[in-house]
Design a protein around this motif. Structure first.
Motif, PDB file in Angstrom:
ATOM      1  N   GLY A  93       2.785   0.632   2.346  1.00  0.00           N
ATOM      2  CA  GLY A  93       3.601   0.946   3.512  1.00  0.00           C
ATOM      3  C   GLY A  93       4.473   2.170   3.376  1.00  0.00           C
ATOM      4  O   GLY A  93       5.326   2.423   4.249  1.00  0.00           O
ATOM      5  N   SER A  94       4.268   2.951   2.323  1.00  0.00           N
ATOM      6  CA  SER A  94       5.110   4.131   2.113  1.00  0.00           C
ATOM      7  C   SER A  94       5.047   5.065   3.314  1.00  0.00           C
ATOM      8  O   SER A  94       3.973   5.456   3.764  1.00  0.00           O
ATOM      9  N   GLY A  95       6.226   5.400   3.846  1.00  0.00           N
ATOM     10  CA  GLY A  95       6.293   6.290   5.006  1.00  0.00           C
ATOM     11  C   GLY A  95       5.743   5.664   6.271  1.00  0.00           C
ATOM     12  O   GLY A  95       5.451   6.372   7.235  1.00  0.00           O
ATOM     13  N   GLY A  96       5.580   4.336   6.267  1.00  0.00           N
ATOM     14  CA  GLY A  96       5.023   3.652   7.430  1.00  0.00           C
ATOM     15  C   GLY A  96       3.506   3.577   7.429  1.00  0.00           C
ATOM     16  O   GLY A  96       2.901   3.260   8.463  1.00  0.00           O
ATOM     17  N   LEU A  97       2.876   3.824   6.281  1.00  0.00           N
ATOM     18  CA  LEU A  97       1.418   3.786   6.197  1.00  0.00           C
ATOM     19  C   LEU A  97       0.908   2.394   6.568  1.00  0.00           C
ATOM     20  O   LEU A  97       1.352   1.382   6.026  1.00  0.00           O
ATOM     21  N   GLY A 109      -2.104  21.092  -2.395  1.00  0.00           N
ATOM     22  CA  GLY A 109      -2.107  20.160  -3.514  1.00  0.00           C
ATOM     23  C   GLY A 109      -1.606  18.778  -3.177  1.00  0.00           C
ATOM     24  O   GLY A 109      -1.603  17.891  -4.035  1.00  0.00           O
ATOM     25  N   ASN A 110      -1.174  18.579  -1.934  1.00  0.00           N
ATOM     26  CA  ASN A 110      -0.667  17.273  -1.526  1.00  0.00           C
ATOM     27  C   ASN A 110      -1.778  16.410  -0.938  1.00  0.00           C
ATOM     28  O   ASN A 110      -2.853  16.901  -0.579  1.00  0.00           O
ATOM     29  N   LEU A 111      -1.487  15.108  -0.842  1.00  0.00           N
ATOM     30  CA  LEU A 111      -2.465  14.145  -0.364  1.00  0.00           C
ATOM     31  C   LEU A 111      -2.202  13.806   1.096  1.00  0.00           C
ATOM     32  O   LEU A 111      -1.078  13.450   1.470  1.00  0.00           O
ATOM     33  N   PHE A 112      -3.252  13.885   1.915  1.00  0.00           N
ATOM     34  CA  PHE A 112      -3.162  13.581   3.338  1.00  0.00           C
ATOM     35  C   PHE A 112      -3.968  12.308   3.594  1.00  0.00           C
ATOM     36  O   PHE A 112      -5.123  12.204   3.174  1.00  0.00           O
ATOM     37  N   VAL A 113      -3.350  11.354   4.281  1.00  0.00           N
ATOM     38  CA  VAL A 113      -3.969  10.048   4.505  1.00  0.00           C
ATOM     39  C   VAL A 113      -3.867   9.688   5.983  1.00  0.00           C
ATOM     40  O   VAL A 113      -2.785   9.789   6.585  1.00  0.00           O
ATOM     41  N   SER A 114      -4.985   9.256   6.569  1.00  0.00           N
ATOM     42  CA  SER A 114      -4.942   8.790   7.959  1.00  0.00           C
ATOM     43  C   SER A 114      -4.412   7.363   7.997  1.00  0.00           C
ATOM     44  O   SER A 114      -4.851   6.502   7.239  1.00  0.00           O
ATOM     45  N   SER A 115      -3.432   7.144   8.864  1.00  0.00           N
ATOM     46  CA  SER A 115      -2.835   5.825   9.064  1.00  0.00           C
ATOM     47  C   SER A 115      -3.411   5.285  10.370  1.00  0.00           C
ATOM     48  O   SER A 115      -2.889   5.541  11.458  1.00  0.00           O
ATOM     49  N   ARG A 123       1.608  12.661   4.826  1.00  0.00           N
ATOM     50  CA  ARG A 123       1.466  13.585   3.692  1.00  0.00           C
ATOM     51  C   ARG A 123       2.302  13.078   2.527  1.00  0.00           C
ATOM     52  O   ARG A 123       3.470  12.720   2.693  1.00  0.00           O
ATOM     53  N   TYR A 124       1.679  13.095   1.315  1.00  0.00           N
ATOM     54  CA  TYR A 124       2.324  12.607   0.104  1.00  0.00           C
ATOM     55  C   TYR A 124       2.264  13.683  -0.982  1.00  0.00           C
ATOM     56  O   TYR A 124       1.299  14.456  -1.055  1.00  0.00           O
ATOM     57  N   PHE A 125       3.283  13.667  -1.827  1.00  0.00           N
ATOM     58  CA  PHE A 125       3.385  14.669  -2.890  1.00  0.00           C
ATOM     59  C   PHE A 125       2.252  14.473  -3.889  1.00  0.00           C
ATOM     60  O   PHE A 125       2.071  13.387  -4.450  1.00  0.00           O
ATOM     61  N   GLY A 126       1.469  15.533  -4.112  1.00  0.00           N
ATOM     62  CA  GLY A 126       0.268  15.452  -4.936  1.00  0.00           C
ATOM     63  C   GLY A 126       0.466  14.913  -6.333  1.00  0.00           C
ATOM     64  O   GLY A 126      -0.336  14.091  -6.801  1.00  0.00           O
ATOM     65  N   PRO A 127       1.513  15.322  -7.067  1.00  0.00           N
ATOM     66  CA  PRO A 127       1.682  14.830  -8.439  1.00  0.00           C
ATOM     67  C   PRO A 127       2.169  13.390  -8.552  1.00  0.00           C
ATOM     68  O   PRO A 127       1.883  12.725  -9.541  1.00  0.00           O
ATOM     69  N   ILE A 132       6.166  12.551   1.855  1.00  0.00           N
ATOM     70  CA  ILE A 132       6.804  13.812   2.254  1.00  0.00           C
ATOM     71  C   ILE A 132       7.163  13.774   3.727  1.00  0.00           C
ATOM     72  O   ILE A 132       8.324  13.926   4.092  1.00  0.00           O
ATOM     73  N   ASN A 133       6.151  13.557   4.587  1.00  0.00           N
ATOM     74  CA  ASN A 133       6.441  13.551   6.025  1.00  0.00           C
ATOM     75  C   ASN A 133       5.256  13.022   6.821  1.00  0.00           C
ATOM     76  O   ASN A 133       4.167  12.798   6.274  1.00  0.00           O
ATOM     77  N   ASN A 134       5.497  12.808   8.102  1.00  0.00           N
ATOM     78  CA  ASN A 134       4.424  12.529   9.045  1.00  0.00           C
ATOM     79  C   ASN A 134       3.841  13.877   9.450  1.00  0.00           C
ATOM     80  O   ASN A 134       4.359  14.531  10.361  1.00  0.00           O
ATOM     81  N   PHE A 135       2.802  14.285   8.746  1.00  0.00           N
ATOM     82  CA  PHE A 135       2.252  15.621   8.980  1.00  0.00           C
ATOM     83  C   PHE A 135       1.739  15.745  10.411  1.00  0.00           C
ATOM     84  O   PHE A 135       1.963  16.764  11.075  1.00  0.00           O
TER      85      PHE A 135
END
Length: 318
Positions: A93-97, A109-115, A123-127, A132-135
């Motif tokens: 549920g991070s960031g409302g996922l 370098g960041n990770l993008f995930v469809s919710s 968007r999540y910090f790659g390392p 990070i935010n709702n891209f």
């Protein structure tokens, strides 16, 4: 290096010998010998790390395997060669996922995930996997049940909008909507599950509800043709797409009959069922991932560092 695509992350051709297939219905990732589809093992064993409803696969800059777990609302991380569970890279549920489906590492370098259940892209910090935010904020441009995500050759983000039968294009840096790149139902598109930018200047999209793979102009989004015709080779519920680096043929997971099909790259003609029905216990195949030999993974990590409506598991098949 080939482009990353939703449901699929195609890796360099050199040393590519294996195909990973997400097996949604038994919560595992299967591994096959790519030249002939021989089952090797369940590289990620069923329910490892509480995996529940795997839909997509990708490699990170660290060479590890990342898997969306749609029913636990997080992204799992595994060792690529041993399948050992490492951590929940994106926590529940991070960031409302909610209902993560597709994932892709972006040019930043960041990770993008469809919710999929909230109709947005996170968007999540790659390392570290920190939010990070709702891209792409919820419902932008009519986004409805987003499935696949991929960055195109132009650096923009393309999202398969399963619920309104479009492919949407967003600015790769800001997340602002640019256009409905593939307009609603163009070419008969119904339930886009995955997409792949080919080196031939075309965009390939799996149309889940019509049992086809459709082809579009990669620059304009204009419909070109039905590349894989309806139910060709008994294709039933096409999901993940990948290119076999050995011969350039198109691989398509067939969700409803637990197999992976292979088609001729020149005209979409059916060649064979490279992974036969339920081989190795395959059950509900979704994302595909072409995997290099272990010696290649370190080079991949260095290079990367430098550079129906399935809200939940599809229990009822057609």
């Amino acid at each position: 290096m080939a482009s990353a695509i939703l449901g699929v992350f195609v890796l360099p051709a050199a040393g590519a010998t294996e195909l990973f297939v997400a097996s949604q219905q038994d919560d595992s990732v299967k591994r096959y010998f790519l030249p002939n589809g021989t089952f090797l093992d369940s590289v990620v064993s069923p329910r490892s790390g509480n995996l529940d409803g795997p839909n997509d696969l990708a490699f990170g800059a660290d060479g590890m395997l990342y898997v969306t777990s749609s029913n636990t609302d997080n992204v799992k991380r595994y060792h690529t060669t041993t399948g050992t569970f490492l951590n929940s890279f994106v926590t529940a549920g991070s960031g409302g996922l909610d209902g993560p489906d597709g994932l892709a590492f972006g040019p930043d370098g960041n990770l993008f995930v469809s919710s999929s259940a909230t109709n947005g892209i996170k968007r999540y910090f790659g390392p570290t996997g920190a939010f990070i935010n709702n891209f792409v904020p919820a419902g932008t441009g009519g986004l409805n049940t987003p499935s696949a995500v991929t960055f195109g050759p132009d650096g923009d983000l393309y999202v398969a909008s399963f619920g309104d039968d479009t492919i949407k294009r967003f600015d790769g840096q800001s997340g602002f909507l640019i256009s409905n790149f593939v307009t609603r139902n163009s070419g008969g598109l119904d339930g886009p599950r995955d997409m792949l930018f080919g080196t031939d200047g075309y965009l390939y999209v799996s149309s889940f509800n019509t049992d086809q793979v459709l082809r579009y102009d990669a620059n304009t989004g204009q419909f070109i043709d039905t590349f894989v015709t309806r139910a060709s080779g008994n294709l039933n519920g096409p999901w993940g797409l990948a290119i076999d680096p050995e011969d350039g043929m198109l691989l398509v997971s067939s969700y409803n009959n637990d197999s992976v099909k292979r088609y001729f790259s020149a005209n979409g003609a059916f060649l064979n069922t490279i992974i036969t029905q339920a081989s190795g216990g395959l059950n509900g195949p979704t994302g595909l991932l072409v995997v290099p030999e272990p010696a290649t993974i370190g080079l991949l990590a260095i290079g990367a560092a430098c550079a129906m409506r399935p809200l939940r598991r599809l229990r009822n098949r057609r």
